[in-house]
Design an enzyme around this catalytic site. Sequence first.
Site, short mmCIF file in Angstrom:
data_model
loop_
_atom_site.label_atom_id
_atom_site.label_comp_id
_atom_site.label_asym_id
_atom_site.label_seq_id
_atom_site.Cartn_x
_atom_site.Cartn_y
_atom_site.Cartn_z
N LYS A 209 -8.61 -3.73 10.42
CA LYS A 209 -8.26 -2.95 11.61
C LYS A 209 -7.61 -1.68 11.09
O LYS A 209 -6.41 -1.63 10.81
CB LYS A 209 -7.29 -3.75 12.49
CG LYS A 209 -7.41 -3.46 13.99
CD LYS A 209 -7.19 -2.02 14.36
CE LYS A 209 -5.73 -1.66 14.48
NZ LYS A 209 -5.52 -0.20 14.67
N GLU B 72 3.64 -4.32 3.42
CA GLU B 72 4.17 -3.11 2.79
C GLU B 72 4.60 -2.18 3.92
O GLU B 72 3.77 -1.74 4.71
CB GLU B 72 3.11 -2.45 1.91
CG GLU B 72 2.75 -3.32 0.71
CD GLU B 72 1.58 -2.79 -0.10
OE1 GLU B 72 1.14 -1.66 0.14
OE2 GLU B 72 1.09 -3.54 -0.95
N CYS C 54 4.97 6.65 2.34
CA CYS C 54 6.05 5.67 2.47
C CYS C 54 7.02 5.74 1.30
O CYS C 54 8.18 5.41 1.43
CB CYS C 54 5.46 4.28 2.57
SG CYS C 54 4.48 3.86 1.13
N GLU D 135 13.83 6.25 8.95
CA GLU D 135 12.64 6.85 8.36
C GLU D 135 12.05 7.87 9.33
O GLU D 135 11.81 7.56 10.49
CB GLU D 135 11.59 5.77 8.07
CG GLU D 135 10.35 6.32 7.39
CD GLU D 135 9.24 5.29 7.27
OE1 GLU D 135 8.89 4.65 8.28
OE2 GLU D 135 8.69 5.15 6.16
#
Length: 487
Positions: A179, A255, A289, A391
Site C-alpha cells: 500500500k 520504521e 526521517c 517532528e
Amino acid sequence: MKDVLNFIDGRYVSGTSGKTFANRSPVTGDVISLVHEAGKAEVDAAVRAARAALDGPWGSMPLPERAALLHRVADEINRRFDDFLDAEVADTGKPVSLASHIDIPRGAANFKIFADMIKNVPTEAFEMTDPSDGGRVLNYGVRVPKGVIAVVSPWNLPLLLMTWKVGPALACGNTVVVKPSEETPTTAALLGEVMNACGVPPGVYNVVHGFGPDSAGEFLTRHPGVDGITFTGETSTGTAIMKAAADGVRAVSFEMGGKNAGIVFADADFDKAVAGIARAAFVNCGQVCLGTERVYVERPIFDKFVAALKAKAEALKIGAPSDPDTGLGPLISHTHRDKVLSYYRKAVEEGATVVTGGGVPDMPEALAGGAWIQPTIWTGLSDDAAVVREEIFGPCCHIRPFDTEEEAIRLANDTDYGLATTVWTQNLSRAHRVAGKIDVGIAWVNSWFLRDLRTAFGGAKQSGIGREGGVHSLEFYTELRNVCVKL
Ligand code: NAD
Ligand code: 6OD
C-alpha cells in the site's frame, strides 16, 4: 489524464467502487494522474492472490532461481531507469539530481543485496544427548517465509523505502501486498510492469492504492490473511497499525518518525560539519526521517556555525526538479506545507530568533501553484518548545549551544524519538564515546546518511520496532523452525 491502477495477481485493475482520487504535482499543483482506489474487495483479492502464489509457484521455486529472478528485477529497474525517475520526480517534486543518485539506484540495489544475502545464510545446529537413553540428538534450524506481508510505505522516498521492504520480503520467499502512499503511488504501480516483464509469478507482488483509515491501508492491515506488517511512516500511524495487528497477533516491523540531533564539537572539521548538517537538515526539502532538526553546537564555535549554516541555506536554489542547479524542491503537498508553516509560526510564538527563512518564497508564475517553502533556521528556543520536541519534516532546524560533552549527550537524548544522530568531532575517543551514548538506532560520525545495506537499520524509543537490513531483515521476514531429530 494518466490512470494509476491497482496491480493484483499480475494484472492492472481499477477498484470495483469506481472511486478515483487526484494525484497532484507538488511543483505546479496540477493534477497529473487519477489513482484508482482499492476497496475491501480489491484488498481481499490481492491478499488471496498473494496467498495462492505463496502456496503455488513462488513457494515451490528453488532459492537460486528466486534469487536470480530478483537480480533480473533489479536489472529491469535499471534498464527502465528514466521511467522510474520521471515517475518519482513527478510524484514528489524532488530534484532530478537527487532522485537519480539516491532513490532509483537504491530501488534496484534493494533487490540485489537481499537476493545475494539470502543465498549465504547459515543455519544453526546443536547436537545433544537424549537423557533417557544416552542417544544422539541433532537440532537444526530451518528458515521458512513468514507468509503474506503487507508493506505500507510513505511518500518521502517512495521507491527506495517500498523496495527496502519488498526486496527482503521476496528474497525470503514471502509474497507481498503493497500500500504505497496516496501521495506517491506511481513507482509502486510501475514496478508491476517490471515484475511481469521478468517473469515473477502473478500474485507475488501486488499493489493496492488508497488512504489509511477506512481505506486500503486499514483494510490491508486488518486483513486476517496478512501474516506480517512492515510499515514506514509516522509514529501516530504506527500506533494505529499496531492496534490493527493485535487482532490475530500479527508480527510488525516499524520504521517511524524522528527528531534527530546533530552534535558539533569545536574540534570538528568546521567546513565538513557545516556541509554535513546542511545536507541533513535540508536535503529532500527536509523530508527525511533521518534528517537533523535539532543542532547542538559547542559554544566557542556557535556564532560562526550559525552564520555558516545560514549562508548554506540561503545559497540553496529553490526551483524546478529538472534544473540541475536546484537544491530544494517543494514539499510534498499543500497540506504538508500548512503543517510545516504552522511550526514556522509556532517557532516565532515560542520566542525563536529566525536566522533565515520562515516563510514561502516568491516563485515564478509557472511554479506559483507548488508547495514551496523557505529553508529555515532558528535559535533561542527553550528545550521544551514544541518546535524542538515535535517532528516537523520540513527544511528547518533549531541550533542551540552547549558547553560540555555530558550536556550535549543529555540534550540529544531529551526526546521521545530515537532514530538517528550525527556527531562531528576529530577527537576519536570522543566520537566513539558520544556515539555509544545516544539512544538511537543509527549514529553517524562525521557523516550522514551513508548506508551499507548489510547493516542494521531501525529506530529506538518511539522511532521504531525491530531492525531491518542485511541478515537482520531475516528476523522479520522468516520464521525460524527448529527440527529436532533423534538419530
Ligand atoms: P504516514 O504515517 O502518514 O503514512 C505512511 C503510510 O501509512 C501511507 O501509505 C498511509 O496511507 C498509510 N496509513 C496512514 N494511516 C493508516 C492506517 N490507519 N492504517 C494503515 N495505513 C495507514 O507517513 P507519511 O506522512 O507518508 O511519511 C512521513 C513520516 O514517515 C514521517 O513521520 C517520517 O519520519 C516517517 N518516516 C520514517 C522512516 C524511517 O525509516 N524511520 C522513513 C521515512 C519516513
Ligand atoms: O536507507 C534506508 O534504508 C532507509 N530506510 C532510509 C530511510 C529514510 C527516511 O526518510
